[in-house]
Motif scaffolding. Structure first.
Motif, short mmCIF file in Angstrom:
data_model
loop_
_atom_site.label_atom_id
_atom_site.label_comp_id
_atom_site.label_asym_id
_atom_site.label_seq_id
_atom_site.Cartn_x
_atom_site.Cartn_y
_atom_site.Cartn_z
N ALA A 46 0.81 -1.22 0.00
CA ALA A 46 0.00 0.00 0.00
C ALA A 46 0.84 1.27 0.00
N THR A 47 2.10 1.18 -0.38
CA THR A 47 2.92 2.38 -0.45
C THR A 47 3.69 2.42 -1.76
N LEU A 81 3.29 4.59 -9.29
CA LEU A 81 3.00 5.92 -9.82
C LEU A 81 1.88 6.63 -9.05
N ARG A 82 1.16 5.87 -8.22
CA ARG A 82 0.06 6.46 -7.46
C ARG A 82 0.23 6.14 -5.99
N PRO A 83 -0.17 7.06 -5.11
CA PRO A 83 -0.15 6.76 -3.66
C PRO A 83 -0.99 5.52 -3.38
N GLY A 84 -0.46 4.67 -2.51
CA GLY A 84 -1.20 3.46 -2.14
C GLY A 84 -1.04 2.30 -3.11
N GLU A 85 -0.18 2.46 -4.11
CA GLU A 85 0.00 1.41 -5.11
C GLU A 85 1.47 1.06 -5.25
N LEU A 202 3.58 12.98 -13.87
CA LEU A 202 3.45 11.88 -12.93
C LEU A 202 3.95 12.25 -11.54
N ALA A 203 5.00 13.05 -11.48
CA ALA A 203 5.58 13.38 -10.17
C ALA A 203 6.48 14.59 -10.30
N GLU A 204 6.64 15.30 -9.21
CA GLU A 204 7.61 16.38 -9.10
C GLU A 204 8.48 16.08 -7.91
N TYR A 205 9.79 16.22 -8.07
CA TYR A 205 10.70 15.76 -7.03
C TYR A 205 12.02 16.52 -7.14
N ALA A 261 -7.03 -0.72 -11.45
CA ALA A 261 -6.46 0.47 -12.08
C ALA A 261 -7.43 1.64 -12.03
N ASN A 262 -8.71 1.35 -12.03
CA ASN A 262 -9.71 2.40 -12.01
C ASN A 262 -10.18 2.78 -10.62
N ALA A 263 -9.63 2.12 -9.61
CA ALA A 263 -10.07 2.36 -8.23
C ALA A 263 -9.67 3.74 -7.78
#
Length: 263
Positions: A46-47, A81-85, A202-205, A261-263
């Motif tokens: 989940a991270t 690429l997404r939080p929790g995934e 997708l992200a900024e870092y 993927a759609n969640a």
């Protein structure tokens, strides 16, 4: 200084994965042990970001982008690429076999917590760990003393703390040399006709700037080379090629599990 005594007053710290950290003691945990499990790293599912120490940059770069995040510029690996995934953990809880597993993950369920009052570190264990139970096959204590398993965990956490401090020094050096820049991970999808669609951020870092690195004097470059920092810098830069791999993995996951993927 480190200790395993259950002195709860003044403990501080909030860490990823740990739901119920408790100061380790024979009084509270003498009957506990751990059972071997088939999927020991399922708890990472989940991270999408996991902290990394600087000496891990090279092996981690083979699997993930290594980036810096937050005001402290904490180095982390990007696992999704997404939080929790976490794209490296299957829906069944299997961690991708060829992927590097950060020390931050491998030390679980143990962790050090700060005892601010006594100015020391206290070894804690996550009482909520699924594989920690009464009468577990590998005990935490034997005859009232830390078992070999617990002693190894203490040594691992001690080494991790040393590496964490080394990482802070590495980041401080990069800040001193003004080598950081803000970067974006961008994906450009394709329209049905094959033309480029609108790019998606997708992200900024934070990352180390190659242009700034080139402006350093030969003496400073030699210093970074000799103290090992230059190798870690290049490992970080090479790791950024891993964004494309993550995008491909995300598409593969979406094709296999469209509902998720759609969640």
């Amino acid at each position: 200084m480190t200790d395993t005594t259950a002195q709860t007053a003044g403990l501080s710290g909030n860490v990823l994965f740990y739901n119920q950290p408790e100061p380790l003691s024979v009084e509270a945990h003498g009957a506990l042990g751990v059972d071997a499990v088939d999927k020991p790293y399922a708890f990472t599912a989940a991270t999408n970001l996991v902290p990394l120490t600087v000496t891990e940059f090279a092996p981690a770069a083979l699997s993930y982008p290594v980036i810096f995040v937050g005001e402290a510029k904490q180095p982390v690996v990007v696992m999704g690429l997404r939080p929790g995934e976490n794209l490296f953990v299957s829906p069944d809880g299997d961690f991708r076999a060829e992927a590097y597993i950060p020390a931050y993950v491998r030390r679980y369920p143990f962790v050090f917590a700060n005892d601010d009052a006594a100015k020391r570190l206290i070894l804690c264990v996550d009482r909520g760990a699924a594989f920690l139970k009464e009468g577990g096959e590998t005990p935490l204590f034997v005859d009232g003393q830390p078992s070999p398993y617990t002693q190894q965990a203490m040594e691992f956490c001690n080494n991790f703390e040393q590496e964490r401090q080394r990482t802070e020094a590495f980041v401080a050096l990069l800040n001193e040399l003004d080598l950081f820049e803000t970067k974006e991970a961008v994906f450009t999808p394709r329209n049905p006709d094959g033309s480029a669609a609108t790019p998606q951020k997708l992200a900024e870092y934070f990352a180390i700037s190659e242009d700034k690195l080139k402006t350093l004097s030969p003496d400073k470059i030699a210093e970074l080379r000799d103290n090992g920092a230059l190798g870690q810098i290049y490992a970080h830069l090479v790791s950024l090629l891993g964004w494309d791999r993550l995008i491909a993995m995300a598409f593969q996951r979406a094709a296999q599990f469209p509902a998720a993927a759609n969640a």
